[in-house]
Enzyme design. Structure first.
Site, PDB file in Angstrom:
ATOM      1  N   GLY A   7       0.745  -1.181  -0.023  1.00  0.00           N
ATOM      2  CA  GLY A   7       0.055   0.018   0.096  1.00  0.00           C
ATOM      3  C   GLY A   7       1.008   1.185   0.071  1.00  0.00           C
ATOM      4  O   GLY A   7       1.972   1.251   0.078  1.00  0.00           O
ATOM      5  N   ARG A  10       1.490   5.477   4.696  1.00  0.00           N
ATOM      6  CA  ARG A  10       0.545   5.658   5.632  1.00  0.00           C
ATOM      7  C   ARG A  10      -0.884   5.021   5.404  1.00  0.00           C
ATOM      8  O   ARG A  10      -1.854   5.429   5.942  1.00  0.00           O
ATOM      9  CB  ARG A  10       0.211   7.129   6.139  1.00  0.00           C
ATOM     10  CG  ARG A  10       1.558   8.095   6.462  1.00  0.00           C
ATOM     11  CD  ARG A  10       2.290   7.576   7.628  1.00  0.00           C
ATOM     12  NE  ARG A  10       3.299   8.218   7.712  1.00  0.00           N
ATOM     13  CZ  ARG A  10       3.941   8.716   8.967  1.00  0.00           C
ATOM     14  NH1 ARG A  10       3.360   8.384   9.888  1.00  0.00           N
ATOM     15  NH2 ARG A  10       5.014   9.325   9.049  1.00  0.00           N
ATOM     16  N   ALA A  32      13.390  -4.974  11.302  1.00  0.00           N
ATOM     17  CA  ALA A  32      13.420  -3.659  10.798  1.00  0.00           C
ATOM     18  C   ALA A  32      14.308  -3.343  10.062  1.00  0.00           C
ATOM     19  O   ALA A  32      15.535  -3.477  10.011  1.00  0.00           O
ATOM     20  CB  ALA A  32      13.452  -2.364  12.000  1.00  0.00           C
ATOM     21  N   HIS A  47       7.132   3.096  15.727  1.00  0.00           N
ATOM     22  CA  HIS A  47       7.013   1.775  15.497  1.00  0.00           C
ATOM     23  C   HIS A  47       7.439   0.800  16.688  1.00  0.00           C
ATOM     24  O   HIS A  47       6.642  -0.329  17.015  1.00  0.00           O
ATOM     25  CB  HIS A  47       7.865   1.437  14.240  1.00  0.00           C
ATOM     26  CG  HIS A  47       7.143   1.512  12.902  1.00  0.00           C
ATOM     27  ND1 HIS A  47       6.418   0.344  12.378  1.00  0.00           N
ATOM     28  CD2 HIS A  47       6.785   2.629  12.247  1.00  0.00           C
ATOM     29  CE1 HIS A  47       6.008   0.944  11.204  1.00  0.00           C
ATOM     30  NE2 HIS A  47       5.982   2.247  11.101  1.00  0.00           N
ATOM     31  N   GLU A  59      17.316  -5.208  13.693  1.00  0.00           N
ATOM     32  CA  GLU A  59      17.624  -4.196  12.772  1.00  0.00           C
ATOM     33  C   GLU A  59      18.642  -4.631  11.614  1.00  0.00           C
ATOM     34  O   GLU A  59      19.511  -5.136  11.912  1.00  0.00           O
ATOM     35  CB  GLU A  59      18.310  -3.037  13.546  1.00  0.00           C
ATOM     36  CG  GLU A  59      17.241  -2.509  14.520  1.00  0.00           C
ATOM     37  CD  GLU A  59      17.963  -1.064  15.150  1.00  0.00           C
ATOM     38  OE1 GLU A  59      18.832  -0.630  14.872  1.00  0.00           O
ATOM     39  OE2 GLU A  59      16.977  -0.644  15.998  1.00  0.00           O
TER      40      GLU A  59
END
Length: 185
Positions: A7, A10, A32, A47, A59
């Protein structure tokens, strides 16, 4: 099981992806991919605050395939947020994007964990005319097509609403579903 949430910025894709993981009630690792830069610090902090404290965080801005192989096991969930940032990092490292995308797809196909991927759809917005932007948008579209092909579920997100584009079909011909109930916040 591989789920892909795509998407715009946001659009609610991270929220919906995390909701799927939460319903499974399994050990979860959150990968992440953002580099901890000044421009990303507020988003990273948000987040981190929203994630359940029981989740392990890794990470991994560059070496995603290796990290996935290292942590893969049955009865584990892995959420990767976000593939688009990972691809950006690859581009900035001057990696061969086709090679890295193919390596990621091969890794995903071999996994035992339930994997949930989040990616921003960049091809539906304004695309700058410079060469690097054109290369990135093209590679991003190719990446999403390849991952959508191997994914069991593909969900397009807009306004924190989920439009299921692809549902998993089980060996007996039935469709496996995961409830994505309405957002109550």
């Amino acid at each position: 099981m591989i789920s892909l949430y795509i998407g715009g910025a946001r659009s609610g894709k991270s929220y919906l992806a995390e909701k799927e993981i939460g319903q499974l009630q399994q050990a979860t690792t959150y990968i992440a991919t953002a580099l901890n830069s000044a421009s990303m610090q507020a988003r990273i902090a948000l987040h981190r605050h929203q994630r359940p404290s029981a989740w392990t965080t890794r990470e991994t801005p560059i070496e995603l395939s290796g990290t996935l192989r290292d942590i893969d096991c049955a009865n584990r969930c892995i959420i990767i947020d976000c593939l688009t940032l990972w691809l950006t990092n690859q581009l900035m490292e001057e990696a061969c994007l086709d090679t890295e995308i193919d390596r990621l797809c091969q890794t995903l196909l071999a996994m035992e964990s339930h994997v949930v991927l989040v990616a921003t759809e960049v091809g539906q917005s304004l695309i700058p005319l410079d060469d690097m932007s054109q290369e990135f948008v093209s590679a991003s579209g190719e990446m999403l097509q390849k991952i959508a092909t191997i994914a069991d579920r593909v969900i397009f997100c807009q306004g924190a609403l989920a439009l299921v584009l692809k549902k998993p079909v089980l060996k007996d011909g039935t469709v496996r579903t995961v409830a994505l109930s309405d957002r109550n916040t």
